[in-house]
Design an enzyme around this catalytic site. Structure first.
Site, PDB file in Angstrom:
ATOM      1  N   ARG A 259      32.386  51.669   9.210  1.00 16.71           N
ATOM      2  CA  ARG A 259      33.020  50.280   9.183  1.00 16.71           C
ATOM      3  C   ARG A 259      32.410  49.495  10.181  1.00 16.71           C
ATOM      4  O   ARG A 259      32.154  50.016  11.549  1.00 16.71           O
ATOM      5  CB  ARG A 259      34.407  50.738   9.715  1.00 16.71           C
ATOM      6  CG  ARG A 259      35.273  49.277   9.982  1.00 16.71           C
ATOM      7  CD  ARG A 259      36.579  49.631  10.659  1.00 16.71           C
ATOM      8  NE  ARG A 259      37.409  48.765  10.776  1.00 16.71           N
ATOM      9  CZ  ARG A 259      37.569  47.994  11.732  1.00 16.71           C
ATOM     10  NH1 ARG A 259      37.031  47.942  13.001  1.00 16.71           N
ATOM     11  NH2 ARG A 259      38.269  46.776  12.056  1.00 16.71           N
ATOM     12  N   ASP A 261      32.899  46.558  12.590  1.00  9.94           N
ATOM     13  CA  ASP A 261      34.093  45.630  13.429  1.00  9.94           C
ATOM     14  C   ASP A 261      33.629  44.357  13.566  1.00  9.94           C
ATOM     15  O   ASP A 261      32.516  43.965  13.581  1.00  9.94           O
ATOM     16  CB  ASP A 261      34.101  46.601  14.700  1.00  9.94           C
ATOM     17  CG  ASP A 261      35.340  45.667  15.583  1.00  9.94           C
ATOM     18  OD1 ASP A 261      36.497  45.871  15.133  1.00  9.94           O
ATOM     19  OD2 ASP A 261      34.946  45.108  16.527  1.00  9.94           O
ATOM     20  N   GLU A 296      35.222  44.537   8.447  1.00  9.14           N
ATOM     21  CA  GLU A 296      36.479  43.740   9.010  1.00  9.14           C
ATOM     22  C   GLU A 296      36.079  42.386   9.269  1.00  9.14           C
ATOM     23  O   GLU A 296      34.995  42.063   9.999  1.00  9.14           O
ATOM     24  CB  GLU A 296      36.927  44.526  10.209  1.00  9.14           C
ATOM     25  CG  GLU A 296      38.323  43.633  10.845  1.00  9.14           C
ATOM     26  CD  GLU A 296      38.536  43.961  12.316  1.00  9.14           C
ATOM     27  OE1 GLU A 296      39.815  43.843  12.769  1.00  9.14           O
ATOM     28  OE2 GLU A 296      37.597  44.098  13.102  1.00  9.14           O
ATOM     29  N   ASP A 322      43.355  42.643   6.245  1.00  6.80           N
ATOM     30  CA  ASP A 322      44.453  42.228   7.345  1.00  6.80           C
ATOM     31  C   ASP A 322      45.384  41.397   6.528  1.00  6.80           C
ATOM     32  O   ASP A 322      46.657  41.439   6.978  1.00  6.80           O
ATOM     33  CB  ASP A 322      43.742  41.472   8.250  1.00  6.80           C
ATOM     34  CG  ASP A 322      43.247  42.141   9.404  1.00  6.80           C
ATOM     35  OD1 ASP A 322      43.568  43.376   9.352  1.00  6.80           O
ATOM     36  OD2 ASP A 322      42.328  42.008  10.145  1.00  6.80           O
ATOM     37  N   PHE A 324      47.039  41.754   3.578  1.00  7.66           N
ATOM     38  CA  PHE A 324      48.018  42.592   3.092  1.00  7.66           C
ATOM     39  C   PHE A 324      48.895  43.203   4.155  1.00  7.66           C
ATOM     40  O   PHE A 324      49.929  43.074   4.168  1.00  7.66           O
ATOM     41  CB  PHE A 324      47.362  43.896   2.280  1.00  7.66           C
ATOM     42  CG  PHE A 324      48.313  44.903   1.840  1.00  7.66           C
ATOM     43  CD1 PHE A 324      48.954  44.585   0.684  1.00  7.66           C
ATOM     44  CD2 PHE A 324      48.464  46.127   2.885  1.00  7.66           C
ATOM     45  CE1 PHE A 324      49.703  45.745   0.389  1.00  7.66           C
ATOM     46  CE2 PHE A 324      49.234  47.034   2.406  1.00  7.66           C
ATOM     47  CZ  PHE A 324      49.999  46.946   0.973  1.00  7.66           C
ATOM     48  N   ASN A 397      47.919  46.329  19.469  1.00  3.11           N
ATOM     49  CA  ASN A 397      48.051  45.125  19.999  1.00  3.11           C
ATOM     50  C   ASN A 397      49.229  44.464  20.313  1.00  3.11           C
ATOM     51  O   ASN A 397      49.410  43.315  20.500  1.00  3.11           O
ATOM     52  CB  ASN A 397      46.701  44.283  19.130  1.00  3.11           C
ATOM     53  CG  ASN A 397      45.475  44.317  19.468  1.00  3.11           C
ATOM     54  OD1 ASN A 397      45.086  44.699  20.460  1.00  3.11           O
ATOM     55  ND2 ASN A 397      44.685  44.085  18.501  1.00  3.11           N
TER      56      ASN A 397
END
Length: 594
Positions: A259, A261, A296, A322, A324, A397
């Site tokens: 993945r 980032d 991402e 994101d 969704f 976060n």
């Protein structure tokens, strides 16, 4: 030493003869000395700032540093392992020391993927690769097909999320050795589970990054990311360091994917973008198993995720969606602060669009930024999107690190979990979600002195005006913050935990049996919004092998049951004459599409 030895590749290469070739790009230095097991060896300066030497009969595990012209010792920026922390000595690693057991592993198809996002340090009480191995049979029994490990590259201190890595080739020493990580991956393969690693190629952490001292040209002084100076991807040596790291992890550790980032912060002016170069090299050089590459990217773009005529993935496999998550979060909780502002208006329609088209924002103006965001994503197949209703970012976060179950309640969260796992998108679960974990996942670090103070104050300031914020934002550097974020495995054995786990397992078994067979041939333009109302979403997807329909209601009132084709394959809590509050209905009409 002859100049032909210069290979312009970073790190310590352990040769079959037992010799080791050490290479370093230090364009800001006139002289570099290798200090190996207490002995100093002058490195030969080559062209363009490269230094190299080759040493005979080096034992694996030997300690080394680079000594700069002013006497300062620094670790190898491409260290394969550290003795302890980011500032101490690097270790020579023999890449052949681990004997792989599951050598017949050939991976799993992308459409079978169910991600389980795992942070090594908080997944088990011990917080190590070795301890995590013991939980792998449980994940396999649950129906997990792919573990996504949060970044493990060596970062400052013992505790952290991993996104502040500075030695991008070295597994974090607090988690274990490189061979320990290989053993974890090997054990997962033996149970039919793929392993994907989250990697960060957009910045370096604030502690232990000596690259600005070694080679100032590694960074663009005029270009900045939210985390510091931008990397100079157009500079050859920097590009090599970045581009070779993904291949190293995939080849050295037999990983099944990566993945990438926050790639929107990877700004490259080269003719071929570094991410495209990386993906093309991976596809060309690793052909013995499927390799799953996800990104991402807050921009909502699709140029990195093309599909061939037969569904081939020449570059990246999927995009973290994101949109969704954000739409579902507003739909379920009513929170509209910060970036949730973009999803505050008619959240049902936004959830429906995310399910049927992928991105919610496809060129519309973002209320938060005032700028257009996204492109048309309707042509993408459903499996081009990785969906989640919570993850490390969206939980961690928050000021208090609350999970969705604590914000939306258990019954509503179960409905959303079912929608996630039975949609044709690629689903991702955050560790503990499968049994209804309620422990928070907080932001934690292990910095000291002025850096610790800056992180602590910055964290507190960040949440002013956010929902759930008060003056008691947990101190990221307090070990209690880290310990509070560890999974509560006792919850799994409670009545509620068993109920959650049984639901998750039944959903994943149903997904594997009924949903996955639809996905290999699924193309774009598949989704359709049937209806939206207050708290209600009804959608369908038409595939060559059938039509899948989903209706869910999280309002306080029952609504008429929609007319959907096919047979009911799932109803929660049960199928009735109406769609009850906090309920979901999924139907499948098999056969050739009209």
């Amino acid at each position: 030493m002859e100049s032909k030895l210069f290979r312009k590749s970073w790190g310590a290469e352990y040769l079959a003869s037992g010799d080791v070739r050490f290479s370093l790009w230090a364009s800001g230095q006139k002289q570099v000395t290798l200090r190996l097991s207490g002995q100093d060896i002058e490195m030969t300066a080559g062209d363009d700032g490269w230094f190299e030497c080759q040493v005979a009969n080096v034992a694996a595990g030997s300690e080394y540093n680079f000594v700069l012209q002013d006497g300062m010792q620094v670790p190898d920026p491409a260290s394969r392992a550290q003795k302890r922390d980011v500032n101490g000595p690097s270790l020579v690693i023999d890449p052949q020391s681990y004997a792989w057991k599951n050598t017949d592993w050939r991976g799993r198809a992308w459409e079978e993927t169910v991600f389980y996002e795992l942070h090594v340090g908080t997944f088990t009480p011990e917080g190590t690769f070795s301890a995590a191995i013991k939980k792998l049979p449980y994940l396999a029994e649950t129906g997990i097909t792919a573990i996504e490990v949060l970044p493990v590259s060596q970062f400052g201190g013992d505790r952290g999320w991993g996104y502040d890595g500075v030695l991008l080739y070295a597994p974090h020493s607090a988690y274990g050795s490189p061979d320990d990580f290989k053993a974890f991956i090997d054990a997962a393969h033996g149970l039919g589970i793929s392993v994907v690693l989250d990697i960060v190629l957009n910045h370096f952490g604030p502690e232990g990054n000596y690259l600005p001292l070694l080679s100032p040209d590694f960074f663009h002084k005029e270009r900045h990311t939210p985390w510091g100076a931008g990397i100079a991807y157009d500079v050859d040596a920097a590009r090599r360091y970045i581009a070779e790291a993904p291949l190293y992890w995939l080849k050295e550790f037999n990983l099944d994917g990566l993945r990438f980032d926050a790639i929107d912060q990877i700004e490259d002016t080269a003719e071929k973008h570094v991410l495209i170069e990386i993906a093309e090299r991976i596809r060309a050089e690793i052909t013995d198993r499927p390799v799953h590459l996800t990104t991402e990217d807050s921009r909502n773009v699709i140029f990195l995720h093309p599909r061939g005529e037969q569904g081939e993935m020449p570059l990246f496999s999927g995009e973290w969606n994101d949109d969704f998550h954000n739409a579902v979060h507003v739909f379920a909780t009513g929170e509209t602060h910060a970036y949730y502002k973009d999803f505050a208006d008619e959240p049902e329609k936004r959830v429906a669009r995310a399910l049927t088209e992928g991105f919610v924002y496809q060129g519309e103006i973002s209320q938060q930024s005032g700028k257009p965001r996204g492109v048309d994503s309707t042509g993408q197949p459903p499996v081009a999107f990785v969906d989640f209703i919570q993850n490390h970012d969206q939980v961690g976060n928050r000021a208090q690190g609350e999970r969705l179950i604590s914000l939306a309640g258990s019954e509503r969260t179960k409905v959303l979990l079912a929608a996630l796992l039975l949609s044709p998108h690629i689903p991702l679960l955050f560790m503990g979600e499968e049994y209804g974990e309620t422990h928070p996942f907080l932001f934690f670090t292990d910095f000291h002195g002025d850096l610790a103070k800056a992180v602590r104050e910055g964290r507190a300031k960040e949440f002013a005006g956010h929902a759930g914020h008060d003056e008691n934002v947990p101190d990221p550097n307090d070990e209690k913050t880290f310990l509070a974020s560890k999974l509560d495995w006792k919850k799994q054995d409670s009545a509620e935990g068993k109920s959650w786990l049984a639901l998750t397992r039944s959903l994943l078994a149903l997904r594997q049996k009924q949903i996955v067979p639809l996905l290999a041939t699924a193309g774009g333009q598949a989704g359709r919004v049937i209806d939206t109302a207050d708290g209600v979403v009804v959608v369908s997807w038409t595939f060559p092998k059938g039509t899948l329909s989903m209706a869910l209601n999280i309002s306080a009132s029952a609504v008429p049951l929609p007319v959907l084709p096919g047979e009911t394959i799932f109803a929660w809590p049960e199928e009735g004459t109406a769609l009850a509050p906090d309920s979901i209905l999924v139907r499948l009409a098999s056969g050739e599409a009209p």
